[in-house]
Design a protein around this motif. Structure first.
Motif, PDB file in Angstrom:
ATOM      1  N   HIS A   1      -8.456 108.416  41.398  1.00 36.93           N
ATOM      2  CA  HIS A   1      -8.407 109.855  41.173  1.00 36.93           C
ATOM      3  C   HIS A   1      -7.369 110.248  40.117  1.00 36.93           C
ATOM      4  CE1 HIS A   1     -11.251 112.012  43.584  1.00 36.93           C
ATOM      5  NE2 HIS A   1     -10.925 111.374  44.694  1.00 36.93           N
ATOM      6  N   ASN A   2      -7.731 111.239  39.323  1.00 43.67           N
ATOM      7  CA  ASN A   2      -6.888 111.687  38.211  1.00 43.67           C
ATOM      8  C   ASN A   2      -5.489 112.103  38.653  1.00 43.67           C
ATOM      9  OD1 ASN A   2      -8.326 114.151  39.358  1.00 43.67           O
ATOM     10  ND2 ASN A   2      -6.938 115.166  37.958  1.00 43.67           N
ATOM     11  N   VAL A   3      -5.381 112.732  39.826  1.00 41.79           N
ATOM     12  CA  VAL A   3      -4.082 113.269  40.240  1.00 41.79           C
ATOM     13  C   VAL A   3      -3.035 112.175  40.450  1.00 41.79           C
ATOM     14  CG1 VAL A   3      -4.896 115.430  41.259  1.00 41.79           C
ATOM     15  CG2 VAL A   3      -5.003 113.331  42.605  1.00 41.79           C
ATOM     16  N   PHE A   4      -3.488 110.964  40.723  1.00 42.63           N
ATOM     17  CA  PHE A   4      -2.537 109.897  41.014  1.00 42.63           C
ATOM     18  C   PHE A   4      -2.088 109.148  39.767  1.00 42.63           C
ATOM     19  CE2 PHE A   4      -5.213 110.159  44.980  1.00 42.63           C
ATOM     20  CZ  PHE A   4      -4.337 111.036  45.601  1.00 42.63           C
ATOM     21  N   HIS A   5      -2.513 109.635  38.614  1.00 44.63           N
ATOM     22  CA  HIS A   5      -2.011 109.132  37.332  1.00 44.63           C
ATOM     23  C   HIS A   5      -0.847 109.997  36.838  1.00 44.63           C
ATOM     24  CE1 HIS A   5      -5.582 106.505  36.315  1.00 44.63           C
ATOM     25  NE2 HIS A   5      -6.124 107.295  37.219  1.00 44.63           N
ATOM     26  N   MET A   6      -0.553 111.085  37.563  1.00 47.74           N
ATOM     27  CA  MET A   6       0.388 112.072  37.053  1.00 47.74           C
ATOM     28  C   MET A   6       1.815 111.780  37.504  1.00 47.74           C
ATOM     29  SD  MET A   6      -1.926 113.514  35.428  1.00 47.74           S
ATOM     30  CE  MET A   6      -0.990 114.818  34.622  1.00 47.74           C
ATOM     31  N   ARG A   7       2.759 112.339  36.771  1.00 49.51           N
ATOM     32  CA  ARG A   7       4.186 112.151  37.029  1.00 49.51           C
ATOM     33  C   ARG A   7       4.666 113.176  38.069  1.00 49.51           C
ATOM     34  NH1 ARG A   7       7.336 109.585  33.495  1.00 49.51           N
ATOM     35  NH2 ARG A   7       5.808 109.950  31.845  1.00 49.51           N
ATOM     36  N   THR A   8       5.552 112.781  38.961  1.00 47.10           N
ATOM     37  CA  THR A   8       6.190 113.726  39.881  1.00 47.10           C
ATOM     38  C   THR A   8       7.607 113.978  39.389  1.00 47.10           C
ATOM     39  OG1 THR A   8       6.840 111.892  41.334  1.00 47.10           O
ATOM     40  CG2 THR A   8       4.802 113.059  41.885  1.00 47.10           C
ATOM     41  N   HIS A   9       7.897 115.227  39.082  1.00 47.85           N
ATOM     42  CA  HIS A   9       9.175 115.580  38.473  1.00 47.85           C
ATOM     43  C   HIS A   9      10.227 115.971  39.512  1.00 47.85           C
ATOM     44  CE1 HIS A   9       7.682 115.773  34.236  1.00 47.85           C
ATOM     45  NE2 HIS A   9       6.542 116.010  34.854  1.00 47.85           N
ATOM     46  N   THR A  10       9.799 116.671  40.571  1.00 51.99           N
ATOM     47  CA  THR A  10      10.749 117.216  41.544  1.00 51.99           C
ATOM     48  C   THR A  10      10.203 117.050  42.956  1.00 51.99           C
ATOM     49  OG1 THR A  10       9.794 119.452  41.579  1.00 51.99           O
ATOM     50  CG2 THR A  10      11.421 118.988  39.845  1.00 51.99           C
ATOM     51  N   TRP A  11      11.046 117.393  43.939  1.00 54.58           N
ATOM     52  CA  TRP A  11      10.628 117.358  45.339  1.00 54.58           C
ATOM     53  C   TRP A  11       9.463 118.317  45.588  1.00 54.58           C
ATOM     54  CZ3 TRP A  11      10.230 114.731  49.459  1.00 54.58           C
ATOM     55  CH2 TRP A  11      10.130 115.309  50.722  1.00 54.58           C
ATOM     56  N   ALA A  12       9.379 119.390  44.800  1.00 56.21           N
ATOM     57  CA  ALA A  12       8.261 120.328  44.952  1.00 56.21           C
ATOM     58  C   ALA A  12       6.924 119.651  44.628  1.00 56.21           C
ATOM     59  CB  ALA A  12       8.464 121.545  44.049  1.00 56.21           C
ATOM     60  N   ASP A  13       6.936 118.714  43.689  1.00 52.00           N
ATOM     61  CA  ASP A  13       5.712 117.984  43.367  1.00 52.00           C
ATOM     62  C   ASP A  13       5.234 117.173  44.573  1.00 52.00           C
ATOM     63  OD1 ASP A  13       7.126 118.616  40.875  1.00 52.00           O
ATOM     64  OD2 ASP A  13       5.548 117.483  39.896  1.00 52.00           O
ATOM     65  N   ALA A  14       6.191 116.556  45.285  1.00 47.74           N
ATOM     66  CA  ALA A  14       5.833 115.781  46.470  1.00 47.74           C
ATOM     67  C   ALA A  14       5.217 116.681  47.538  1.00 47.74           C
ATOM     68  CB  ALA A  14       7.063 115.061  47.017  1.00 47.74           C
ATOM     69  N   GLY A  15       5.798 117.873  47.718  1.00 50.01           N
ATOM     70  CA  GLY A  15       5.235 118.813  48.682  1.00 50.01           C
ATOM     71  C   GLY A  15       3.872 119.318  48.264  1.00 50.01           C
ATOM     72  N   LEU A  16       3.710 119.558  46.970  1.00 53.11           N
ATOM     73  CA  LEU A  16       2.435 120.074  46.475  1.00 53.11           C
ATOM     74  C   LEU A  16       1.312 119.039  46.622  1.00 53.11           C
ATOM     75  CD1 LEU A  16       1.893 122.364  43.490  1.00 53.11           C
ATOM     76  CD2 LEU A  16       0.494 120.313  43.635  1.00 53.11           C
ATOM     77  N   ILE A  17       1.643 117.760  46.451  1.00 54.55           N
ATOM     78  CA  ILE A  17       0.636 116.705  46.670  1.00 54.55           C
ATOM     79  C   ILE A  17       0.140 116.770  48.105  1.00 54.55           C
ATOM     80  CG2 ILE A  17       0.298 114.215  46.834  1.00 54.55           C
ATOM     81  CD1 ILE A  17       2.198 113.916  44.449  1.00 54.55           C
ATOM     82  N   GLY A  18       1.066 116.913  49.057  1.00 55.07           N
ATOM     83  CA  GLY A  18       0.648 116.994  50.443  1.00 55.07           C
ATOM     84  C   GLY A  18      -0.161 118.235  50.746  1.00 55.07           C
ATOM     85  N   TRP A  19       0.222 119.366  50.175  1.00 56.51           N
ATOM     86  CA  TRP A  19      -0.434 120.636  50.484  1.00 56.51           C
ATOM     87  C   TRP A  19      -1.760 120.792  49.748  1.00 56.51           C
ATOM     88  CZ3 TRP A  19       0.739 126.042  48.247  1.00 56.51           C
ATOM     89  CH2 TRP A  19       0.131 127.039  49.020  1.00 56.51           C
ATOM     90  N   LEU A  20      -1.728 120.705  48.432  1.00 57.98           N
ATOM     91  CA  LEU A  20      -2.919 121.020  47.647  1.00 57.98           C
ATOM     92  C   LEU A  20      -3.777 119.805  47.306  1.00 57.98           C
ATOM     93  CD1 LEU A  20      -1.575 123.797  45.229  1.00 57.98           C
ATOM     94  CD2 LEU A  20      -2.733 124.035  47.438  1.00 57.98           C
TER      95      LEU A  20
END
Length: 314
Positions: A118-137
């Motif tokens: 999946h495309n989303v798992f090629h992306m960079r996580t910059h902050t803790w908010a990115d980790a939360g957003l992966i779980g939520w959205l």
């Protein structure tokens, strides 16, 4: 059930399609058309590998999560995702056995970049908010996709999805907990959250894949619908995602980076700015921001653990 061993190929196919239309579940040892087997192998292998590769962006945040509780929560989620991947690869492997292939071939396909994730798992996580957003959205988008296949005609996949979807609900709640804490936090935390939504929004739209323009039944999307592996198209799934999450994002006082986004009362559909589908193809072609880093991490792990596989084989 009518025996198919002595039928012609066309007769077998007609009997097979009737079973699907009657709501029967196809099992591993049942006769199935080559196209059906091929579509399932591609879909389930991609799904399984995506679960494994999808654990890597969050794994990066285990040591950086704020507090012991958050560390334990995200660690448990990573463990679940790896388990989902292993379960799905086993389902795919069973389908591949009649073709003389096994799980090692799936990993070779990944490492030789023939198997996409999946495309989303090629992306960079910059902050803790990115980790939360992966779980939520991201997990929210996955739930929409996977629940659409709970009634899949292939029994082993449908049964695996039942377990996976139940656990994904907890993952989405875990992500939502992180998002709510940031949304109710300091101005800096809210800005961190808004920045994450701005970065991830195009990837979230891409998650469901492009809208099919093909009416010939030749595309993988159309084949999965023809064989009742799923019931909704990519665009229908994207519309479900928008209906569920746009109001939730707005309720937190956050904005979506698309000034064209609106719900058309006449068509009962969301209008939105199309993501860059050329970029999507590049990303899933392993030209994303973290594609090669994450592939290399999986290659190294697979090589370092070769001794375990060798010991089990012995």
């Amino acid at each position: 059930m009518e025996a198919v061993t002595d039928m012609s190929e066309s007769g077998k196919y007609e009997a097979f399609m009737k079973r699907i239309e009657d709501g029967d579940k196809i099992e591993m040892d049942d006769w199935m058309p080559d196209e059906y087997r091929t579509v399932l192998i591609k879909l389930i292998s991609m799904h399984g590998i995506s679960e494994i590769m999808g654990a890597l962006p969050e794994k990066e945040w285990v040591p950086k999560a704020p507090g012991l509780g958050r560390k334990l929560g995200i660690m448990a989620k990573v463990q679940d995702e790896m388990g989902h991947g292993q379960l799905l690869l086993r389902v795919s492997e069973d389908l591949m056995k009649p073709l003389g292939r096994n799980r090692a071939d799936i990993m070779d396909d990944l490492f030789e970049e023939r198997l996409k994730f999946h495309n989303v798992f090629h992306m960079r996580t910059h902050t803790w908010a990115d980790a939360g957003l992966i779980g939520w959205l991201v997990d929210g988008a996955a739930i929409i996709t996977q629940t659409n296949m709970l009634g899949a005609s292939y029994g082993p996949y449908a049964r695996a999805l039942k377990r996976i979807c139940a656990e994904e609900v907890f993952h989405a709640q875990h992500g939502e907990s992180i998002i709510m804490a940031l949304a109710e936090g300091s101005p800096e935390q809210r800005k961190m959250l808004q920045d994450a939504i701005d970065r991830w929004w195009p990837s979230l739209l891409m998650f469901f894949g492009p809208e099919s323009k093909d009416t010939t039944g030749s595309s993988k999307q159309d084949a999965t619908i023809k064989y009742q592996i799923r019931t909704k198209t990519n665009e229908e799934l994207r519309q479900s995602f928008l209906s569920k999450y746009v109001p939730r994002i707005h309720s937190l006082g956050l904005t979506i980076p698309d000034d064209t986004l609106r719900f058309d009362e006449a068509t009962k559909k969301w209008e939105y700015r199309q993501p860059d589908w050329k970029e999507f193809k590049q990303i899933i072609g392993n030209e994303g921001p973290k594609s090669q880093d994450r592939l290399n991490l999986r290659r190294a792990a697979y090589e370092n653990n070769a001794w375990v596989r060798e010991a089990l084989e012995a």
